[in-house]
Enzyme design. Structure first.
Site, mmCIF file in Angstrom:
data_model
loop_
_atom_site.group_PDB
_atom_site.id
_atom_site.type_symbol
_atom_site.label_atom_id
_atom_site.label_comp_id
_atom_site.label_asym_id
_atom_site.label_seq_id
_atom_site.Cartn_x
_atom_site.Cartn_y
_atom_site.Cartn_z
ATOM 1 N N HIS A 96 0.697 -1.245 0.060
ATOM 2 C CA HIS A 96 0.163 -0.178 0.028
ATOM 3 C C HIS A 96 0.861 1.156 0.018
ATOM 4 C CE1 HIS A 96 -4.315 0.990 1.075
ATOM 5 N NE2 HIS A 96 -4.012 1.707 -0.046
ATOM 6 N N ASP A 123 -9.372 -0.437 4.318
ATOM 7 C CA ASP A 123 -8.227 -0.630 4.872
ATOM 8 C C ASP A 123 -8.586 -1.312 6.285
ATOM 9 O OD1 ASP A 123 -5.581 -1.416 5.725
ATOM 10 O OD2 ASP A 123 -4.779 0.151 4.428
ATOM 11 N N HIS A 125 -6.137 -0.920 8.495
ATOM 12 C CA HIS A 125 -5.226 -0.125 9.105
ATOM 13 C C HIS A 125 -5.456 1.359 8.600
ATOM 14 C CE1 HIS A 125 -3.531 -4.259 8.563
ATOM 15 N NE2 HIS A 125 -3.005 -3.941 9.824
ATOM 16 N N ASP A 127 -2.724 3.513 8.377
ATOM 17 C CA ASP A 127 -1.708 3.863 7.389
ATOM 18 C C ASP A 127 -1.351 5.481 7.514
ATOM 19 O OD1 ASP A 127 -1.910 1.452 6.651
ATOM 20 O OD2 ASP A 127 -2.628 1.685 4.738
ATOM 21 N N HIS A 140 4.243 1.080 4.251
ATOM 22 C CA HIS A 140 2.879 0.749 3.941
ATOM 23 C C HIS A 140 2.334 1.084 4.917
ATOM 24 C CE1 HIS A 140 2.490 -3.694 5.381
ATOM 25 N NE2 HIS A 140 3.060 -2.960 6.366
ATOM 26 N N ASP A 226 -7.159 -1.902 -0.021
ATOM 27 C CA ASP A 226 -6.250 -3.003 0.709
ATOM 28 C C ASP A 226 -7.149 -4.007 1.107
ATOM 29 O OD1 ASP A 226 -4.557 -4.329 2.427
ATOM 30 O OD2 ASP A 226 -3.607 -2.670 3.035
ATOM 31 N N ASP A 228 -6.543 -6.537 2.875
ATOM 32 C CA ASP A 228 -6.845 -6.953 4.336
ATOM 33 C C ASP A 228 -8.176 -5.976 4.904
ATOM 34 O OD1 ASP A 228 -6.044 -4.180 5.569
ATOM 35 O OD2 ASP A 228 -4.041 -4.971 5.616
ATOM 36 N N GLU A 271 -1.899 -5.000 -1.646
ATOM 37 C CA GLU A 271 -1.599 -6.255 -0.300
ATOM 38 C C GLU A 271 -2.039 -7.440 -0.490
ATOM 39 O OE1 GLU A 271 0.432 -5.312 2.098
ATOM 40 O OE2 GLU A 271 0.500 -3.188 2.066
#
Length: 305
Positions: A96, A123, A125, A127, A140, A226, A228, A271
């Site tokens: 990412h 996402d 996360h 980030d 990332h 992303d 995830d 990702e």
């Protein structure tokens, strides 16, 4: 519609090696064929190139900063060229951190074209780490911070101005793993975030309605996806899985609601880590989600375009 697939086979900014294989996995999963089935003019531009992953420790809070800069410059230039040619760029990562280059190019394009930019960042996360906050040094975990102007000049200055985007340009959906320092940054900057508690309490529909609020005919939507974001039971092939994410159907709803606006202009697919996947399940899920962005639905529906 004219669309270009751009591969960026690197895990230079990631914590776990393997997402350099993501573009190949998406091609094996049939992303080009799937998009052509919707009448899209698809061109596969192949892969941009950059330095190998040296697997080095952080220096001043950044892992692989020179290499990350080089990869992002290549991505930025490739994305900018497709936008200038009137084509929708679809970046196939890769990790990412590559969104720094892609969104820097897209933001500059929108300013030249007089369009508003809305980044939908889905996402697990946030980030939004910096070299002072990061527990790992992995870049990332820093692209949102860099795009908002916090980071090394070589990354924050990739667009036609610094910062590349403003806080009002971005909405984050699906967060459930946020580092302690990031929590304070999100509050201090006033980012609009729809984390998993919000999704649990209010639902994906309400979250996406708010994330897409004020979209009009002059808006360019960029989806930075992303994988995830989705629960690891559905998307096992990611480098930093976090349990408790959206279900398959919730993820599809998010994509369908973006499609309903008719304003999608560019995409990051990042990702995907085939080294951790099961029979290419996660790349196939990504293709499935992309199909929903381009009109796949149970019943005939009409966009606002």
């Amino acid at each position: 519609m004219k669309l270009t697939l751009i591969g960026a086979p690197t895990d230079i900014g990631a914590s776990v090696a393997g997402c350099r294989l993501g573009p190949g996995a998406l091609r094996v999963a049939g992303i080009g064929k799937a998009l052509r089935a919707f009448g899209v003019d698809v061109r596969d531009a192949g892969d941009v190139t950059g330095p190998p992953n040296p697997q080095s420790p952080p220096v001043d809070g950044y892992r692989h900063l020179p290499e990350v800069i080089e990869w992002n410059r290549a991505v930025r230039d490739a994305v900018a060229a497709e936008l200038a040619d009137g084509r929708m760029p679809v970046l196939m990562g890769g990790d990412h951190s590559l969104a720094i280059g892609s969104i820097s190019a897209i933001a500059a394009h929108c300013r030249r074209a007089g369009k508003k930019l809305r980044v939908i960042w889905v996402d697990a996360h946030a980030d939004i780490n910096t070299n002072e906050l990061t527990p790992s040094g992995n870049i990332h975990g820093m692209p949102v911070a860099c795009l908002l102007g916090d980071g090394p000049e070589e990354l924050t200055g990739m667009s036609d101005r610094k910062p590349a985007i403003e806080v009002d340009n971005i909405r984050q959906v699906g967060l459930r793993s946020v580092d302690p320092g990031e929590k304070r940054v999100l509050v201090d900057k006033g980012l609009e975030v729809f984390d998993m508690r919000f999704l649990d309490e209010a639902g994906m529909r309400h979250a996406m309605e708010r994330a897409l609020h004020d979209i009009d005919g002059d808006t360019h939507i960029h989806l930075s996806l992303d994988l995830d974001f989705v629960d690891p039971q559905v998307a096992p092939g990611v480098g930093t899985p976090v349990v408790g994410g959206p279900t398959y159907r919730e993820a599809q709803l998010a994509m369908e609601m973006i499609a309903d606006t008719g304003r999608l202009g560019s995409i990051d697919l990042v990702e995907i880590n085939p080294a951790l996947d099961i029979r290419n399940t996660t790349a196939e899920l990504a293709v499935d989600l992309v199909e929903s962005l381009f009109g796949k639905s149970t019943l005939l529906r009409f966009t606002e375009a």
